[in-house]
Write a protein that holds these residues in place. Structure first.
Motif, PDB file in Angstrom:
ATOM      1  N   TYR A 168       0.805  -1.222   0.000  1.00 47.30           N
ATOM      2  CA  TYR A 168       0.000   0.000   0.000  1.00 47.30           C
ATOM      3  C   TYR A 168       0.839   1.273   0.000  1.00 47.30           C
ATOM      4  N   ILE A 169       2.162   1.134  -0.021  1.00 49.39           N
ATOM      5  CA  ILE A 169       3.039   2.303  -0.055  1.00 49.39           C
ATOM      6  C   ILE A 169       3.960   2.178  -1.263  1.00 49.39           C
ATOM      7  N   ASP A 170       4.031   3.229  -2.069  1.00 48.73           N
ATOM      8  CA  ASP A 170       4.911   3.257  -3.230  1.00 48.73           C
ATOM      9  C   ASP A 170       6.282   3.776  -2.766  1.00 48.73           C
ATOM     10  N   VAL A 171       7.212   2.871  -2.530  1.00 49.62           N
ATOM     11  CA  VAL A 171       8.529   3.223  -2.028  1.00 49.62           C
ATOM     12  C   VAL A 171       9.565   2.916  -3.101  1.00 49.62           C
ATOM     13  N   HIS A 172      10.505   3.826  -3.261  1.00 49.42           N
ATOM     14  CA  HIS A 172      11.567   3.653  -4.240  1.00 49.42           C
ATOM     15  C   HIS A 172      12.842   3.204  -3.542  1.00 49.42           C
ATOM     16  N   ASN A 173      13.629   2.387  -4.224  1.00 43.13           N
ATOM     17  CA  ASN A 173      14.887   1.961  -3.621  1.00 43.13           C
ATOM     18  C   ASN A 173      15.967   3.021  -3.867  1.00 43.13           C
ATOM     19  N   VAL A 174      17.110   2.827  -3.228  1.00 41.34           N
ATOM     20  CA  VAL A 174      18.184   3.824  -3.308  1.00 41.34           C
ATOM     21  C   VAL A 174      18.671   4.008  -4.738  1.00 41.34           C
ATOM     22  N   SER A 175      18.738   2.940  -5.507  1.00 39.65           N
ATOM     23  CA  SER A 175      19.197   3.066  -6.899  1.00 39.65           C
ATOM     24  C   SER A 175      18.243   3.944  -7.715  1.00 39.65           C
ATOM     25  N   GLU A 176      16.946   3.762  -7.521  1.00 35.53           N
ATOM     26  CA  GLU A 176      15.960   4.595  -8.225  1.00 35.53           C
ATOM     27  C   GLU A 176      16.071   6.052  -7.792  1.00 35.53           C
ATOM     28  N   VAL A 177      16.251   6.277  -6.513  1.00 31.88           N
ATOM     29  CA  VAL A 177      16.392   7.645  -6.011  1.00 31.88           C
ATOM     30  C   VAL A 177      17.677   8.271  -6.533  1.00 31.88           C
ATOM     31  N   THR A 178      18.743   7.480  -6.612  1.00 35.94           N
ATOM     32  CA  THR A 178      20.016   7.989  -7.139  1.00 35.94           C
ATOM     33  C   THR A 178      19.840   8.455  -8.582  1.00 35.94           C
ATOM     34  N   GLU A 179      19.150   7.673  -9.402  1.00 40.80           N
ATOM     35  CA  GLU A 179      18.910   8.077 -10.785  1.00 40.80           C
ATOM     36  C   GLU A 179      18.061   9.344 -10.849  1.00 40.80           C
ATOM     37  N   PHE A 180      17.062   9.444  -9.994  1.00 44.04           N
ATOM     38  CA  PHE A 180      16.215  10.637  -9.967  1.00 44.04           C
ATOM     39  C   PHE A 180      17.049  11.868  -9.602  1.00 44.04           C
ATOM     40  N   VAL A 181      17.898  11.740  -8.588  1.00 41.14           N
ATOM     41  CA  VAL A 181      18.745  12.870  -8.167  1.00 41.14           C
ATOM     42  C   VAL A 181      19.716  13.242  -9.275  1.00 41.14           C
ATOM     43  N   ILE A 233      20.192  11.148   0.966  1.00 36.71           N
ATOM     44  CA  ILE A 233      21.564  11.386   1.427  1.00 36.71           C
ATOM     45  C   ILE A 233      22.502  10.286   0.927  1.00 36.71           C
ATOM     46  N   VAL A 234      21.993   9.058   0.846  1.00 33.51           N
ATOM     47  CA  VAL A 234      22.791   7.961   0.292  1.00 33.51           C
ATOM     48  C   VAL A 234      23.011   8.202  -1.202  1.00 33.51           C
ATOM     49  N   ALA A 235      21.967   8.616  -1.904  1.00 31.36           N
ATOM     50  CA  ALA A 235      22.090   8.918  -3.334  1.00 31.36           C
ATOM     51  C   ALA A 235      23.108  10.031  -3.559  1.00 31.36           C
ATOM     52  N   ALA A 236      23.034  11.071  -2.746  1.00 33.80           N
ATOM     53  CA  ALA A 236      23.973  12.191  -2.878  1.00 33.80           C
ATOM     54  C   ALA A 236      25.409  11.725  -2.663  1.00 33.80           C
ATOM     55  N   LYS A 237      25.604  10.887  -1.670  1.00 37.39           N
ATOM     56  CA  LYS A 237      26.958  10.375  -1.403  1.00 37.39           C
ATOM     57  C   LYS A 237      27.440   9.534  -2.582  1.00 37.39           C
ATOM     58  N   ARG A 238      26.574   8.692  -3.114  1.00 36.41           N
ATOM     59  CA  ARG A 238      26.942   7.860  -4.279  1.00 36.41           C
ATOM     60  C   ARG A 238      27.310   8.723  -5.483  1.00 36.41           C
ATOM     61  N   LEU A 239      26.660   9.874  -5.608  1.00 35.13           N
ATOM     62  CA  LEU A 239      26.892  10.756  -6.759  1.00 35.13           C
ATOM     63  C   LEU A 239      28.047  11.736  -6.532  1.00 35.13           C
ATOM     64  N   GLY A 240      28.691  11.649  -5.373  1.00 38.41           N
ATOM     65  CA  GLY A 240      29.861  12.476  -5.127  1.00 38.41           C
ATOM     66  C   GLY A 240      29.589  13.836  -4.498  1.00 38.41           C
ATOM     67  N   TYR A 241      28.373  14.062  -4.035  1.00 35.02           N
ATOM     68  CA  TYR A 241      28.090  15.306  -3.333  1.00 35.02           C
ATOM     69  C   TYR A 241      28.957  15.371  -2.070  1.00 35.02           C
ATOM     70  N   ILE A 242      29.407  16.551  -1.728  1.00 32.90           N
ATOM     71  CA  ILE A 242      30.147  16.774  -0.486  1.00 32.90           C
ATOM     72  C   ILE A 242      29.181  17.281   0.587  1.00 32.90           C
ATOM     73  N   ALA A 243      28.262  18.144   0.181  1.00 31.89           N
ATOM     74  CA  ALA A 243      27.265  18.718   1.094  1.00 31.89           C
ATOM     75  C   ALA A 243      25.890  18.601   0.461  1.00 31.89           C
ATOM     76  N   VAL A 244      24.860  18.643   1.304  1.00 29.08           N
ATOM     77  CA  VAL A 244      23.480  18.540   0.822  1.00 29.08           C
ATOM     78  C   VAL A 244      22.655  19.675   1.425  1.00 29.08           C
ATOM     79  N   PRO A 245      21.596  20.083   0.709  1.00 32.46           N
ATOM     80  CA  PRO A 245      20.692  21.069   1.296  1.00 32.46           C
ATOM     81  C   PRO A 245      19.898  20.413   2.422  1.00 32.46           C
ATOM     82  N   VAL A 246      19.768  21.146   3.517  1.00 30.73           N
ATOM     83  CA  VAL A 246      19.107  20.610   4.704  1.00 30.73           C
ATOM     84  C   VAL A 246      18.098  21.616   5.231  1.00 30.73           C
ATOM     85  N   GLU A 247      16.898  21.144   5.512  1.00 32.32           N
ATOM     86  CA  GLU A 247      15.903  21.917   6.243  1.00 32.32           C
ATOM     87  C   GLU A 247      16.087  21.494   7.704  1.00 32.32           C
TER      88      GLU A 247
END
Length: 124
Positions: free
Chosen positions: A32-45, A71-85
């Motif tokens: 009942y929940i549409d959840v994406h895995n880290v690989s899908e989120v990495t591609e989206f990012v 945050i895992v996707a950002a790390k995989r993509l080489g981000y050093i910092a991320v926007p944070v609320e």
């Protein structure tokens, strides 16, 4: 009372505050929940960029309450910092979170404390 502020914070500072370690543990499948895995989120990012993750602060504790996949996707993509609320709750937080979530909050360490001081108290 809740106070919010946005900032760019290094992944290395936020990494230990992940509520769920999505790079280590897969999301359980719930039909009942549409959840994406880290690989899908990495591609989206990679294609669309990164929206802010959410760090919640209650007293002297903190937790990444939204953005565990990102945050895992950002790390995989080489981000050093991320926007944070950053969301600071004045009070116990009992009215905002279930007890099992409150139990996941971690004491704020020196690197995160330094960033929070910079974000909230540095005169521009």
């Amino acid at each position: 009372m809740i106070y919010k502020r946005q900032a760019e914070i290094p992944i290395s500072v936020l990494w230990d505050y992940r509520e769920f370690k999505r790079d280590e543990t897969a999301v359980p499948h719930l039909p009942y929940i549409d959840v994406h895995n880290v690989s899908e989120v990495t591609e989206f990012v990679r294609e669309h960029g990164l929206t802010p993750v959410e760090l919640t602060v209650i007293k002297n504790t903190a937790l990444l309450t939204d953005g565990n996949h990102r945050i895992v996707a950002a790390k995989r993509l080489g981000y050093i910092a991320v926007p944070v609320e950053i969301v600071v709750h004045f009070g116990s937080g009992v009215d905002m979170f279930y007890e099992h979530t409150l139990n996941r909050f971690r004491p704020i360490d020196e690197p995160l404390e330094a960033w929070l001081r910079k974000v909230f108290f540095e005169v521009i």
